[in-house]
Enzyme design. Structure first.
Site, PDB file in Angstrom:
ATOM      1  N   MET A 254     -18.037   1.838  -9.920  1.00  0.00           N
ATOM      2  CA  MET A 254     -16.967   2.112  -8.955  1.00  0.00           C
ATOM      3  C   MET A 254     -17.565   2.190  -7.565  1.00  0.00           C
ATOM      4  SD  MET A 254     -14.488   4.777 -10.907  1.00  0.00           S
ATOM      5  CE  MET A 254     -13.350   4.248 -12.181  1.00  0.00           C
TER       6      MET A 254
ATOM      7  N   GLU B  44       0.843  -1.199   0.000  1.00  0.00           N
ATOM      8  CA  GLU B  44       0.000   0.000   0.000  1.00  0.00           C
ATOM      9  C   GLU B  44       0.871   1.239   0.000  1.00  0.00           C
ATOM     10  OE1 GLU B  44      -3.391   0.900  -0.246  1.00  0.00           O
ATOM     11  OE2 GLU B  44      -2.336   2.828  -0.275  1.00  0.00           O
TER      12      GLU B  44
ATOM     13  N   LYS C 117     -19.766   9.805   4.788  1.00  0.00           N
ATOM     14  CA  LYS C 117     -20.950   9.418   5.561  1.00  0.00           C
ATOM     15  C   LYS C 117     -20.917  10.020   6.966  1.00  0.00           C
ATOM     16  CE  LYS C 117     -21.723   8.184   2.108  1.00  0.00           C
ATOM     17  NZ  LYS C 117     -21.030   8.037   0.837  1.00  0.00           N
TER      18      LYS C 117
ATOM     19  N   HIS D 238     -44.673  -4.532  11.444  1.00  0.00           N
ATOM     20  CA  HIS D 238     -45.448  -3.287  11.430  1.00  0.00           C
ATOM     21  C   HIS D 238     -45.215  -2.549  12.741  1.00  0.00           C
ATOM     22  CE1 HIS D 238     -48.642  -0.444  10.676  1.00  0.00           C
ATOM     23  NE2 HIS D 238     -49.064  -0.651  11.917  1.00  0.00           N
TER      24      HIS D 238
ATOM     25  N   ASP E 227     -12.226  -0.735  -8.597  1.00  0.00           N
ATOM     26  CA  ASP E 227     -12.408   0.441  -9.456  1.00  0.00           C
ATOM     27  C   ASP E 227     -11.522   0.416 -10.701  1.00  0.00           C
ATOM     28  OD1 ASP E 227     -14.178   1.409  -7.592  1.00  0.00           O
ATOM     29  OD2 ASP E 227     -13.111   3.303  -7.218  1.00  0.00           O
TER      30      ASP E 227
ATOM     31  N   GLY F 268      -7.457   0.773  -7.502  1.00  0.00           N
ATOM     32  CA  GLY F 268      -8.550   1.733  -7.364  1.00  0.00           C
ATOM     33  C   GLY F 268      -8.629   2.813  -8.411  1.00  0.00           C
TER      34      GLY F 268
END
Ligand code: FAD
Ligand code: NAI
EC number: 1.8.1.4
Length: 466
Positions: free
Chosen positions: A319, A33, A51, A445, A313, A145
């Site tokens: 993606m 990485e 988010k 419900h 990606d 990616g």
């Protein structure tokens, strides 16, 4: 020279999930990485931070506009953006550290540095201090990616002209935010800053927002966003953005031709898509087949070079983080001697705005184009008791089923909680279920997901509450 069964390049949702699954299947696995942390775009500068800000800004908006109608009287909320950003940063840190922990737990060796494939089965890792080491493996998975697609003539400085990365870290809400592109990023991050006080204008090349999503859903969503204060310039393109002492000045021209207009803004967010990222991998020298920047793979994720695979990606398809994860698991299982497979018909897409949009399977437009006869069942949240109790009545559920077999071909939801509700539609499609299967399944419900059941009932005009 350390030798592995598998080296995965990139530890985004595709790469780290692939490495963990491979290790579970007994493959000696390493990851490489180039970022300082694991988790890729999604965890560091994508899904997770966006988010966190969407959630926090939604609470701000609720406190400002929605609570009084529930009899909860609070003072006008104050924004402390630093705390909001800390919430975002803490969320990211917890998630990326979690990936590091999971890789260790599964005994995956992690190397930090730029990975370059020098030859089939050979990866050179160049660390930030310039030192290099070479790893070898039977198989290599590319999971590198994507990156922001540039807008010709507009230079992103991540301060006043930003990509999604800069838009996740602004110092203050800009008074005027210009968003280029009415796709997922533009509408999600536009929502964040609109809720925190920015006036948002979205310039979109096409004559609709959210291309690719169900057109009826997109039309309703546009109306809702306009009520929230968004302004849209559809069928327009940004030709250039000048920096002036008074702020940004954008020249915006109609796509169909005609007179350009000028728009002032404090910040411009460029969100016109993402491009696959393969810089520095050495794919050209290896002769890896590429198509429009994407690594070409077969149905088993194999490139044209033996022992070299690609997922996420950087290959064809949407993606999306969960699509990358699914492919990571599938390729690991294939390399581990199992039967890895991804059902691309059942991959959901969610836009995490308010209301949310969630979709799986075919849109009406796609069914029409393919000449497939279909039935439609629709149910609005205005007729759902729980939605009324929550004052979240915007939106509807739409189910498309094959006219002959009743098999569900597509489900499209616009409404609060749509992103959670779509999961049952994914399971249904995965199992080849029919609208009647869903219509005859008991739903608690009162829940919002009763609207999903009622839409399934409506496919054969059996709905009760409308
Ligand atoms: P990436 O996550 O991009 O990871 C690739 C990794 O490879 C990176 O860490 C990179 O540093 C590393 N790398 C690249 N080249 C090399 C090299 N040569 N050597 C070593 N390492 C290398 N998707 C969703 O499903 N839901 C969402 O809510 C969502 N929100 C998003 C919000 C934003 C603002 C953005 C930008 C994207 C969002 N996405 C979302 C898309 C999602 O982030 C991507 O689909 C996902 O991250 C793709 O995973 P990946 O593993 O293919 O690649
Ligand atoms: P996008 O492809 O979703 O939208 C880009 C938009 O920009 C399109 O509507 C396109 O027509 C428009 N456009 C292109 N060129 C233009 C121009 N010159 N002027 C004006 N408009 C132009 O891309 P976006 O929003 O940048 O997101 C990139 C990727 O990240 C997407 O593929 C998406 O899947 C992923 N993502 C997913 C999220 C989620 O799942 N919730 C959230 C954010 C991103």
């Amino acid at each position: 020279m350390p030798t592995y069964d598998l080296i995965v390049i990139g530890t985004g949702p595709g790469g780290y999930v692939c490495a963990i699954r491979a290790a579970q299947l007994g493959l000696k696995t390493a990851v490489v990485e180039k970022r300082k942390t694991h988790g890729g775009t999604c965890l560091n500068i994508g899904c997770i931070p966006s988010k966190a800000l969407l959630y926090a800004s939604e609470k701000f908006e609720e406190a400002e506009h929605d609570l009084a109608a529930l009899g909860v009287i609070v003072d006008k909320p104050q924004l402390d953006l630093q705390i909001m950003m800390k919430h975002k940063d803490d969320t990211v840190a917890a998630n990326v550290n979690g990936v590091g922990f999971l890789l260790k737990k599964h005994k995956v060796d992690a190397f930090f540095g730029l990975g370059t494939i020098k030859a089939p089965g050979e990866v050179e890792v160049k660390a930030a201090d310039g030192s290099t080491q070479t790893l070898t493996a039977t198989n290599i998975v590319i999971a590198t990616g994507s990156d922001v697609a540039p807008l010709p003539g507009v230079e992103i400085d991540e301060k006043s002209i930003v990509s999604s990365t800069g838009a996740l870290s602004l110092d203050e809400p800009p008074e005027n935010l210009l968003v280029v592109g009415a796709g997922v990023i533009g509408l999600e991050l536009g929502s964040v800053w609109s809720r925190l006080g920015s006036k948002v204008v979205v310039v979109e090349f096409l004559d609709r927002i959210l291309p690719g999503m169900d057109a009826e859903v997109a039309r309703q969503f546009q109306r809702i966003l306009e009520k929230q204060g968004f302004k849209f310039l559809l069928g327009h393109k940004v030709e250039k953005i000048d920096k002036t002492p008074e702020g940004l000045r954008a020249r915006i021209a109609p796509v169909a031709g005609g007179e350009a207009l000028t728009l002032q803004a404090d910040v411009a967010l460029v969100a016109i898509g993402r491009r696959p990222y393969t810089d520095g991998l050495g794919l050209e020298a290896l002769g890896v087949a590429m198509e429009r920047g994407r690594v070409v793979i077969d149905e088993k994720f194999a490139t044209n070079v033996p022992g070299l695979y690609a997922i996420g990606d950087v290959v064809r398809g949407p993606m999306l983080a969960h699509k990358a994860e699914d492919e990571g698991i599938a390729v690991a299982e294939l390399l581990g001697g199992q039967h890895g497979y991804v059902n691309y018909e059942a991959i959901p897409g969610v836009v995490y705005t308010m209301p949310e949009i969630a979709t799986v399977g075919a849109t009406e437009e796609e069914l029409k184009a393919k000449g497939i006869a279909y039935k439609v069942g629709k149910f609005p949240f205005t007729a759902n008791g729980r939605a009324r109790a929550m004052r979240h009545m915007d939106g509807f559920v739409k189910i498309l089923a094959d006219a002959t077999t009743d098999r569900v071909l597509g489900v499209h939801i616009i409404g609060a909680g749509a992103g959670e509700m779509i999961a049952e539609a994914c399971v249904l499609i995965e199992f080849g279920g029919s609208a009647e299967d869903l219509a005859r399944t008991s739903h608690a419900h009162p829940t919002l997901s009763e609207a999903v059941r009622e839409a399934a009932m409506a496919v054969d005009k059996m709905q009760i509450h409308l």
